[in-house]
Scaffold this motif. Structure first.
Motif, PDB file in Angstrom:
ATOM      1  N   THR A  62       0.848  -1.195   0.000  1.00  0.00           N
ATOM      2  CA  THR A  62       0.000   0.000   0.000  1.00  0.00           C
ATOM      3  C   THR A  62       0.879   1.240   0.000  1.00  0.00           C
ATOM      4  O   THR A  62       2.037   1.200   0.427  1.00  0.00           O
ATOM      5  N   ASP A  63       0.329   2.327  -0.491  1.00  0.00           N
ATOM      6  CA  ASP A  63       0.979   3.638  -0.547  1.00  0.00           C
ATOM      7  C   ASP A  63       2.170   3.706  -1.497  1.00  0.00           C
ATOM      8  O   ASP A  63       2.992   4.607  -1.403  1.00  0.00           O
ATOM      9  N   GLU A  64       2.280   2.761  -2.427  1.00  0.00           N
ATOM     10  CA  GLU A  64       3.303   2.857  -3.454  1.00  0.00           C
ATOM     11  C   GLU A  64       2.774   3.690  -4.618  1.00  0.00           C
ATOM     12  O   GLU A  64       1.579   3.683  -4.908  1.00  0.00           O
ATOM     13  N   LEU A  65       3.681   4.398  -5.288  1.00  0.00           N
ATOM     14  CA  LEU A  65       3.307   5.168  -6.460  1.00  0.00           C
ATOM     15  C   LEU A  65       3.174   4.223  -7.649  1.00  0.00           C
ATOM     16  O   LEU A  65       4.047   3.404  -7.890  1.00  0.00           O
ATOM     17  N   LEU A  66       2.073   4.349  -8.364  1.00  0.00           N
ATOM     18  CA  LEU A  66       1.844   3.536  -9.555  1.00  0.00           C
ATOM     19  C   LEU A  66       2.355   4.312 -10.757  1.00  0.00           C
ATOM     20  O   LEU A  66       1.886   5.413 -11.047  1.00  0.00           O
ATOM     21  N   LEU A  67       3.321   3.744 -11.470  1.00  0.00           N
ATOM     22  CA  LEU A  67       3.950   4.418 -12.600  1.00  0.00           C
ATOM     23  C   LEU A  67       3.428   3.936 -13.947  1.00  0.00           C
ATOM     24  O   LEU A  67       3.222   4.729 -14.858  1.00  0.00           O
ATOM     25  N   GLU A  68       3.237   2.618 -14.086  1.00  0.00           N
ATOM     26  CA  GLU A  68       2.800   2.044 -15.364  1.00  0.00           C
ATOM     27  C   GLU A  68       1.856   0.877 -15.134  1.00  0.00           C
ATOM     28  O   GLU A  68       1.964   0.154 -14.152  1.00  0.00           O
ATOM     29  N   VAL A  69       0.949   0.699 -16.095  1.00  0.00           N
ATOM     30  CA  VAL A  69       0.067  -0.467 -16.135  1.00  0.00           C
ATOM     31  C   VAL A  69       0.241  -1.085 -17.510  1.00  0.00           C
ATOM     32  O   VAL A  69      -0.078  -0.454 -18.519  1.00  0.00           O
ATOM     33  N   ASN A  70       0.784  -2.288 -17.565  1.00  0.00           N
ATOM     34  CA  ASN A  70       1.072  -2.967 -18.839  1.00  0.00           C
ATOM     35  C   ASN A  70       1.801  -2.040 -19.812  1.00  0.00           C
ATOM     36  O   ASN A  70       1.388  -1.862 -20.961  1.00  0.00           O
ATOM     37  N   ASP A  71       2.881  -1.444 -19.351  1.00  0.00           N
ATOM     38  CA  ASP A  71       3.745  -0.552 -20.144  1.00  0.00           C
ATOM     39  C   ASP A  71       3.078   0.755 -20.563  1.00  0.00           C
ATOM     40  O   ASP A  71       3.625   1.492 -21.389  1.00  0.00           O
ATOM     41  N   THR A  72       1.908   1.079 -20.020  1.00  0.00           N
ATOM     42  CA  THR A  72       1.251   2.355 -20.283  1.00  0.00           C
ATOM     43  C   THR A  72       1.511   3.280 -19.105  1.00  0.00           C
ATOM     44  O   THR A  72       1.084   2.987 -17.982  1.00  0.00           O
ATOM     45  N   PRO A  73       2.220   4.397 -19.317  1.00  0.00           N
ATOM     46  CA  PRO A  73       2.478   5.330 -18.212  1.00  0.00           C
ATOM     47  C   PRO A  73       1.169   5.923 -17.679  1.00  0.00           C
ATOM     48  O   PRO A  73       0.311   6.331 -18.457  1.00  0.00           O
ATOM     49  N   VAL A  74       1.019   5.939 -16.351  1.00  0.00           N
ATOM     50  CA  VAL A  74      -0.203   6.476 -15.743  1.00  0.00           C
ATOM     51  C   VAL A  74       0.071   7.681 -14.850  1.00  0.00           C
ATOM     52  O   VAL A  74      -0.863   8.270 -14.315  1.00  0.00           O
ATOM     53  N   ALA A  75       1.331   8.064 -14.692  1.00  0.00           N
ATOM     54  CA  ALA A  75       1.660   9.260 -13.915  1.00  0.00           C
ATOM     55  C   ALA A  75       1.043  10.466 -14.607  1.00  0.00           C
ATOM     56  O   ALA A  75       1.159  10.630 -15.816  1.00  0.00           O
ATOM     57  N   GLY A  76       0.343  11.291 -13.865  1.00  0.00           N
ATOM     58  CA  GLY A  76      -0.299  12.466 -14.429  1.00  0.00           C
ATOM     59  C   GLY A  76      -1.729  12.236 -14.859  1.00  0.00           C
ATOM     60  O   GLY A  76      -2.407  13.157 -15.290  1.00  0.00           O
TER      61      GLY A  76
END
Length: 113
Positions: A62-76
């Protein structure tokens, strides 16, 4: 070894890890998403529902930053957009995450990486 190379060894990108999840019978991954661009934050892994997520490899906290989902960047992205990316991702779902940390330079408060 140069000072530049020594600094790169401690760079936050070396802390990024991947977790591979599969959906349960109801089609859910069994985790909550928090944060998001609408709150001025990165997407963050929320509560992990016990017994629902099937983790094939890696670990997820928990509380980890999610950067990518299946190589799709989700930051922002907004939380709603991240949900859409996850919903339309094929199994297995690969999540790239990094633990939040303190800034190593003098700053006021927490710096999210």
């Amino acid at each position: 070894m140069s000072k530049t190379l020594k600094k790169r060894k401690n760079h936050w990108t070396n802390k990024v890890h991947e977790s591979v999840l599969c959906r349960n019978e109801e089609g859910e991954l069994g985790l909550e998403l928090k944060g998001g661009a609408e709150n001025g934050q990165f997407p963050v892994i929320g509560e992990l529902l016990p017994g629902t997520a099937v983790c094939h490899s890696g670990k997820l906290w928990t509380d980890e930053l999610l950067l990518e989902v299946n190589d799709t960047p989700v930051a922002g992205l907004t939380t709603r957009d991240v949900h859409a990316v996850v919903k339309h991702s094929k199994d297995p779902v690969r999540l790239k995450c990094v633990k939040q940390g303190w800034c190593t330079v003098a700053c006021k408060g927490v710096c999210y990486i």
